[in-house]
Design a protein around this motif. Structure first.
Motif, PDB file in Angstrom:
ATOM      1  N   LEU A  16       0.829  -1.209   0.000  1.00 33.86           N
ATOM      2  CA  LEU A  16       0.000   0.000   0.000  1.00 33.86           C
ATOM      3  C   LEU A  16       0.861   1.255   0.000  1.00 33.86           C
ATOM      4  O   LEU A  16       0.575   2.217  -0.717  1.00 33.86           O
ATOM      5  CB  LEU A  16      -0.910   0.017   1.227  1.00 33.86           C
ATOM      6  CG  LEU A  16      -2.197  -0.789   1.139  1.00 33.86           C
ATOM      7  CD1 LEU A  16      -2.937  -0.723   2.457  1.00 33.86           C
ATOM      8  CD2 LEU A  16      -3.097  -0.236   0.045  1.00 33.86           C
ATOM      9  N   ARG A  17       1.927   1.223   0.809  1.00 30.97           N
ATOM     10  CA  ARG A  17       2.815   2.394   0.886  1.00 30.97           C
ATOM     11  C   ARG A  17       3.433   2.672  -0.479  1.00 30.97           C
ATOM     12  O   ARG A  17       3.462   3.806  -0.947  1.00 30.97           O
ATOM     13  CB  ARG A  17       3.895   2.131   1.939  1.00 30.97           C
ATOM     14  CG  ARG A  17       4.760   3.322   2.265  1.00 30.97           C
ATOM     15  CD  ARG A  17       5.523   3.081   3.569  1.00 30.97           C
ATOM     16  NE  ARG A  17       6.238   1.805   3.585  1.00 30.97           N
ATOM     17  CZ  ARG A  17       7.434   1.615   3.009  1.00 30.97           C
ATOM     18  NH1 ARG A  17       8.021   2.602   2.402  1.00 30.97           N
ATOM     19  NH2 ARG A  17       8.019   0.438   3.065  1.00 30.97           N
ATOM     20  N   ALA A  20       0.875   4.009  -2.931  1.00 32.75           N
ATOM     21  CA  ALA A  20       0.591   5.428  -2.678  1.00 32.75           C
ATOM     22  C   ALA A  20       1.711   6.300  -3.229  1.00 32.75           C
ATOM     23  O   ALA A  20       1.456   7.346  -3.831  1.00 32.75           O
ATOM     24  CB  ALA A  20       0.412   5.654  -1.180  1.00 32.75           C
ATOM     25  N   GLU A  21       2.957   5.834  -3.048  1.00 30.13           N
ATOM     26  CA  GLU A  21       4.090   6.600  -3.583  1.00 30.13           C
ATOM     27  C   GLU A  21       4.029   6.679  -5.100  1.00 30.13           C
ATOM     28  O   GLU A  21       4.266   7.722  -5.704  1.00 30.13           O
ATOM     29  CB  GLU A  21       5.404   5.923  -3.186  1.00 30.13           C
ATOM     30  CG  GLU A  21       5.962   6.435  -1.889  1.00 30.13           C
ATOM     31  CD  GLU A  21       7.127   5.584  -1.419  1.00 30.13           C
ATOM     32  OE1 GLU A  21       7.822   5.014  -2.277  1.00 30.13           O
ATOM     33  OE2 GLU A  21       7.318   5.501  -0.201  1.00 30.13           O
ATOM     34  N   GLN A  23       1.386   6.400  -6.922  1.00 33.30           N
ATOM     35  CA  GLN A  23       0.243   7.242  -7.292  1.00 33.30           C
ATOM     36  C   GLN A  23       0.653   8.713  -7.297  1.00 33.30           C
ATOM     37  O   GLN A  23       0.281   9.461  -8.189  1.00 33.30           O
ATOM     38  CB  GLN A  23      -0.877   6.995  -6.274  1.00 33.30           C
ATOM     39  CG  GLN A  23      -2.245   7.430  -6.713  1.00 33.30           C
ATOM     40  CD  GLN A  23      -2.878   6.464  -7.687  1.00 33.30           C
ATOM     41  OE1 GLN A  23      -2.274   5.493  -8.101  1.00 33.30           O
ATOM     42  NE2 GLN A  23      -4.087   6.738  -8.072  1.00 33.30           N
ATOM     43  N   GLN A  24       1.457   9.092  -6.306  1.00 30.82           N
ATOM     44  CA  GLN A  24       1.904  10.489  -6.231  1.00 30.82           C
ATOM     45  C   GLN A  24       2.814  10.835  -7.405  1.00 30.82           C
ATOM     46  O   GLN A  24       2.720  11.910  -7.986  1.00 30.82           O
ATOM     47  CB  GLN A  24       2.634  10.710  -4.904  1.00 30.82           C
ATOM     48  CG  GLN A  24       2.824  12.168  -4.572  1.00 30.82           C
ATOM     49  CD  GLN A  24       4.277  12.536  -4.490  1.00 30.82           C
ATOM     50  OE1 GLN A  24       5.046  11.873  -3.809  1.00 30.82           O
ATOM     51  NE2 GLN A  24       4.665  13.581  -5.174  1.00 30.82           N
ATOM     52  N   LEU A  25       3.667   9.867  -7.754  1.00 26.46           N
ATOM     53  CA  LEU A  25       4.584  10.076  -8.876  1.00 26.46           C
ATOM     54  C   LEU A  25       3.810  10.264 -10.174  1.00 26.46           C
ATOM     55  O   LEU A  25       4.114  11.159 -10.990  1.00 26.46           O
ATOM     56  CB  LEU A  25       5.496   8.859  -8.968  1.00 26.46           C
ATOM     57  CG  LEU A  25       6.898   9.060  -9.512  1.00 26.46           C
ATOM     58  CD1 LEU A  25       7.611  10.103  -8.699  1.00 26.46           C
ATOM     59  CD2 LEU A  25       7.655   7.753  -9.452  1.00 26.46           C
ATOM     60  N   ARG A  41       8.463  10.257 -14.967  1.00 20.83           N
ATOM     61  CA  ARG A  41       9.201   9.284 -14.165  1.00 20.83           C
ATOM     62  C   ARG A  41       8.264   8.229 -13.583  1.00 20.83           C
ATOM     63  O   ARG A  41       7.068   8.455 -13.433  1.00 20.83           O
ATOM     64  CB  ARG A  41       9.934   9.983 -13.019  1.00 20.83           C
ATOM     65  CG  ARG A  41      11.027  10.907 -13.483  1.00 20.83           C
ATOM     66  CD  ARG A  41      11.432  11.835 -12.380  1.00 20.83           C
ATOM     67  NE  ARG A  41      10.274  12.473 -11.796  1.00 20.83           N
ATOM     68  CZ  ARG A  41      10.295  13.114 -10.649  1.00 20.83           C
ATOM     69  NH1 ARG A  41      11.402  13.199  -9.977  1.00 20.83           N
ATOM     70  NH2 ARG A  41       9.209  13.681 -10.167  1.00 20.83           N
ATOM     71  N   ASN A  77      16.178   7.838  -4.331  1.00 20.14           N
ATOM     72  CA  ASN A  77      15.250   8.711  -5.040  1.00 20.14           C
ATOM     73  C   ASN A  77      13.811   8.601  -4.538  1.00 20.14           C
ATOM     74  O   ASN A  77      13.158   9.595  -4.339  1.00 20.14           O
ATOM     75  CB  ASN A  77      15.308   8.423  -6.530  1.00 20.14           C
ATOM     76  CG  ASN A  77      16.570   8.967  -7.132  1.00 20.14           C
ATOM     77  OD1 ASN A  77      17.034  10.017  -6.709  1.00 20.14           O
ATOM     78  ND2 ASN A  77      17.142   8.260  -8.073  1.00 20.14           N
ATOM     79  N   THR A  78      13.324   7.377  -4.338  1.00 19.22           N
ATOM     80  CA  THR A  78      11.983   7.248  -3.794  1.00 19.22           C
ATOM     81  C   THR A  78      12.105   7.135  -2.294  1.00 19.22           C
ATOM     82  O   THR A  78      13.127   6.684  -1.791  1.00 19.22           O
ATOM     83  CB  THR A  78      11.272   5.988  -4.327  1.00 19.22           C
ATOM     84  OG1 THR A  78      12.050   4.860  -3.976  1.00 19.22           O
ATOM     85  CG2 THR A  78      11.103   6.030  -5.825  1.00 19.22           C
ATOM     86  N   PRO A  79      11.072   7.534  -1.564  1.00 19.71           N
ATOM     87  CA  PRO A  79      11.134   7.418  -0.109  1.00 19.71           C
ATOM     88  C   PRO A  79      11.347   5.965   0.330  1.00 19.71           C
ATOM     89  O   PRO A  79      11.886   5.706   1.389  1.00 19.71           O
ATOM     90  CB  PRO A  79       9.763   7.932   0.337  1.00 19.71           C
ATOM     91  CG  PRO A  79       9.297   8.791  -0.769  1.00 19.71           C
ATOM     92  CD  PRO A  79       9.862   8.205  -2.027  1.00 19.71           C
ATOM     93  N   LEU A  84      14.346   5.736  -9.150  1.00 22.15           N
ATOM     94  CA  LEU A  84      13.360   6.319 -10.067  1.00 22.15           C
ATOM     95  C   LEU A  84      13.875   6.184 -11.488  1.00 22.15           C
ATOM     96  O   LEU A  84      15.065   6.348 -11.739  1.00 22.15           O
ATOM     97  CB  LEU A  84      13.168   7.800  -9.766  1.00 22.15           C
ATOM     98  CG  LEU A  84      12.211   8.158  -8.648  1.00 22.15           C
ATOM     99  CD1 LEU A  84      12.087   9.661  -8.558  1.00 22.15           C
ATOM    100  CD2 LEU A  84      10.859   7.553  -8.892  1.00 22.15           C
TER     101      LEU A  84
END
Lengths: 135, 134
Positions: A16-17, A20-21, A23-25, A41, A77-79, A84
């Motif tokens: 899920l995390r 969500a990441e 989705q934001q990208l 990206r 690059n990604t949390p 990326l």
């Protein structure tokens, strides 16, 4: 030491995390559809999920910065730590923008549905646990 | 939380597109303004978008970097009866290309709609997330 409860929910929680990441990208790509020289990206979801699951969260710590002269740990690059990547261009545009709205919308909807699928499964797990507790 | 960041990202896209739409409206409204405060015909304006960081992540949102004036030459119309006509009977009209502006308008409103849908999708996902365990 992770508890078995933690272990049960860990997979879908991580999924899920990451969803969500992603989705934001994808939202960033859609928002920047008219920005000159913007490169779309994305990240490889399955590889990032595998990497996130393989890593022990206890050792996933950042370098401690106690002085302004310290150098912060190499931030990925990604949390979540996945690299990326830039999307390959199907049809180049004159202003150097590589956002293909059809691809982005497609991926956005796809990602949203998979997010909901993970939600349904984690909900099912919680319900199963509650049944086990309450009888 | 990433899903909340989507509201900021899509919101930045919406306000940038709204500003672009504003500039288009200004250009279309002034398509025939032969004079302005500096005595020159109106010049078309164009927004320039740039990617900006949102919530600590680089290049995720979008913002209008600056509004540039179109430097192309004014459209010259032959009309000797016009009060601002020069000795040759020519009038300098604004360099607004109405067709281009209309296309820009459609593009801006489409992009705005895309951002709205992005925001709606994020809202649906967040509301569904709140129902975990129910």
């Amino acid at each position: 030491m992770r508890s078995s409860l933690d272990h049960t929910l860990a997979f879908h929680q991580t999924a899920l995390r990451l969803r969500a990441e992603r989705q934001q990208l994808l939202a960033s790509n859609i928002a920047n559809a008219d920005t000159p020289n913007y490169r779309a990206r994305d990240f490889n979801f399955s590889r990032t999920l595998q990497a996130a699951m393989a890593r022990n969260p206890q050792f996933d710590a950042k370098l401690l910065v106690t002085s302004p002269q310290h150098i912060a740990g190499a931030a990925s690059n990604t949390p979540s730590g996945g690299p990326l990547q830039y999307r390959t261009v199907q049809q180049a545009s004159a202003d150097g923008n590589t956002v293909d709205m059809d691809v982005e919308r497609n991926q956005f909807i796809d990602n949203a549905i998979r997010y909901e699928a993970s939600l349904t499964m984690i909900s099912g797990q919680v319900k199963g646990l509650l049944t086990a507790i309450q009888g | 939380m990433s899903l909340f960041t989507i509201f900021h990202v899509a919101g930045s896209g919406m306000s940038a597109q709204a500003q672009r739409l504003n500039v288009v409206a200004s250009n279309l409204a002034n398509a025939d303004s032969v004079t302005s405060s500096n005595g020159q015909p109106y010049r078309a304006r164009h927004v320039l978008f740039g990617a900006v960081p949102v919530a600590g992540q680089e290049n995720s949102g979008v913002a209008v970097q600056f509004v540039a004036e179109d430097q192309s030459t004014p459209r010259v119309v032959h009309n000797p009866s016009h009060p601002l006509a020069d000795t040759g009977g020519n009038v300098a009209m604004p360099n607004v290309n109405v067709v281009e502006e209309m296309v820009d308008m459609i593009s801006a409103s489409r992009s705005y709609q895309n951002s709205v849908e992005t925001m709606n999708a994020a809202k649906t996902l967040l509301l569904k997330t709140l129902t975990i365990g129910q």
